[in-house]
Design an enzyme around this catalytic site. Structure first.
Site, short mmCIF file in Angstrom:
data_model
loop_
_atom_site.label_atom_id
_atom_site.label_comp_id
_atom_site.label_asym_id
_atom_site.label_seq_id
_atom_site.Cartn_x
_atom_site.Cartn_y
_atom_site.Cartn_z
N LYS A 152 -6.96 3.47 -2.55
CA LYS A 152 -7.26 3.36 -1.12
C LYS A 152 -7.47 4.76 -0.56
CE LYS A 152 -4.90 1.88 3.18
NZ LYS A 152 -3.72 1.17 3.73
N LYS A 170 -10.27 0.32 -1.73
CA LYS A 170 -10.08 -0.02 -0.32
C LYS A 170 -10.46 1.17 0.55
CE LYS A 170 -6.58 -1.41 3.10
NZ LYS A 170 -5.20 -1.92 3.32
N ASP A 210 0.86 -1.18 0.00
CA ASP A 210 0.00 0.00 0.00
C ASP A 210 0.90 1.23 0.00
OD1 ASP A 210 -1.86 -2.01 0.40
OD2 ASP A 210 -2.92 -1.00 2.02
#
Length: 223
Positions: free
Chosen positions: A154, A183, A89
């Protein structure tokens, strides 16, 4: 719906201990979470505990500010993958995005994607830190992320002044389309929170309250 398989069981606080990471990994095995999301120094430990399970090891890159150079993000990502991470990430460079330097933003994502995917099917999620962005910037960040070959957008690091919102998740899903990951992370603390994010378009949840969410979900028999 198996909610556990949508949760990245997360512990990113700066004072996390080895024993807390071990507990996180054991919970992930017990509940069958999608992954554990941890700081890079714990990748070796998590991999050693999870290598014989289907729980993935996820770590964070350029975290939490995203202000590192492209070269340092690439090095950090490759190092994590070599140690056993299969999901990374990375924090987008918010400063460059807000400066309108879209070529830089796209290039940094492309470079990380290219580097880690040379080691296999590594999932790359790009953290937009939506609390700092206008809606127009959120849309542009989503477009750049998809064009650069990443797998997910995300919402948040959890370290900024705001986390995931239903409105942001809807906008992100609308922008990236159906065949792409979204996400939601930051401020997702209950099963109701998770349900709202999923209904808005999220297909992965990042939360430190993974156990609480899973138990509430099963108790309420949510679908």
């Amino acid at each position: 719906m198996n909610i556990a398989k949508m949760i990245d069981h997360t512990l990113l606080k700066p004072n996390a201990t080895k024993s807390e990471i071990e507990k996180l990994c054991n919970e992930a095995k017990e509940y069958g979470f999608a992954s554990v999301c941890i700081n890079p120094c714990f990748v070796d430990l998590a991999y050693s505990m999870l290598k014989d399970t289907d729980v993935k090891v996820c770590t964070v890159i350029g975290f939490p500010l995203g202000a590192n150079t492209i070269e340092s993000k690439v090095f950090e990502a490759v190092d994590a993958v070599k140690r056993g991470a299969t999901e990374v990430d990375m924090v987008l460079n918010v400063s460059m995005l807000k400066s309108g330097d879209y070529d830089y933003v796209k290039k940094e994502i492309e470079e990380v994607v290219k580097a880690v995917k040379s080691y296999g099917d590594i999932v790359v999620k790009v953290i937009l830190e939506t609390c700092y962005l206008t809606d127009e910037e959120k849309v542009k960040a989503c477009q750049l992320t998809r064009e650069a070959g990443a797998d997910f957008v995300k919402t948040s690091t959890g370290f900024g002044p705001g986390g995931a919102t239903v409105e942001d998740v809807k906008l992100m899903r609308q922008t990236v389309g159906e065949n792409f990951g979204v996400k939601a992370s930051g401020c997702v603390r209950t099963a109701e929170d998770a349900k709202a994010m999923i209904e808005a378009g999220a297909n992965r949840i990042g939360a430190s309250a993974g156990v609480k969410i899973a138990e509430e979900w099963n108790k309420l028999k949510m679908s």
